[in-house]
Write a protein that holds these residues in place. Structure first.
Motif: not given
Length: 147
Positions: A49, A108-111, A113-117, A120
């Motif tokens: 997070k 981590y997949k959800e995170r 998607q919301s924080m691609p910067e 990955d």
């Protein structure tokens, strides 16, 4: 002290106009926690997070590192590795963390998607290209970018 925390305080005091002298019984960075730290800098908690004020802290740390690198270059003018005309005491790499549990993968997949910067998801085979000794039990991995 001459560790990361003491030097950070000194750096910020100097930026505000104070005259600062750093005292340390050892050479700067050669003792205590600062001499053995992995030096990982990113704005994420261990669970992926964004930490409170994490992005601001990340950018402030990079600014401090750049200023420190410039000061080192001005002090020594030799013995430093120059990359594209810049001197730095750090390198920007990514951290690849293997994931072993479905719960971790989902989180981590959800995170990612919301924080691609920052995050990955990478396949098990991609992890094994870089880390040959990763257990066959790894389901996939997460790449923490620019750490």
């Amino acid at each position: 002290g001459g560790g990361f925390a003491g030097l950070s305080v000194a750096y910020n005091l100097v930026k505000q106009g104070a005259n600062v002298t750093v005292f340390d019984p050892k050479d700067v960075g050669s003792g205590g926690a600062s001499s053995v730290s992995a030096g990982l800098i990113h704005p994420l908690t261990p669970r992926g997070k964004l930490a409170w004020k994490g992005v601001e802290g990340y950018h402030a740390a990079l600014e401090q590192i750049q200023d420190s690198s410039k000061a080192l270059l001005n002090e020594t003018k030799s013995g430093l590795l120059l990359s594209k005309g810049h001197c730095s005491v750090v390198s920007e790499l990514s951290i690849m963390k293997p994931l072993f549990e479905e719960k971790e993968v989902k989180m981590y997949k959800e995170r990612a998607q919301s924080m691609p910067e920052w995050l990955d998801i990478v396949s098990k085979s991609e992890i094994q290209l870089f880390h040959e000794k990763v257990s066959d039990n790894a389901l996939c991995g997460v790449l923490i970018k620019n750490s």
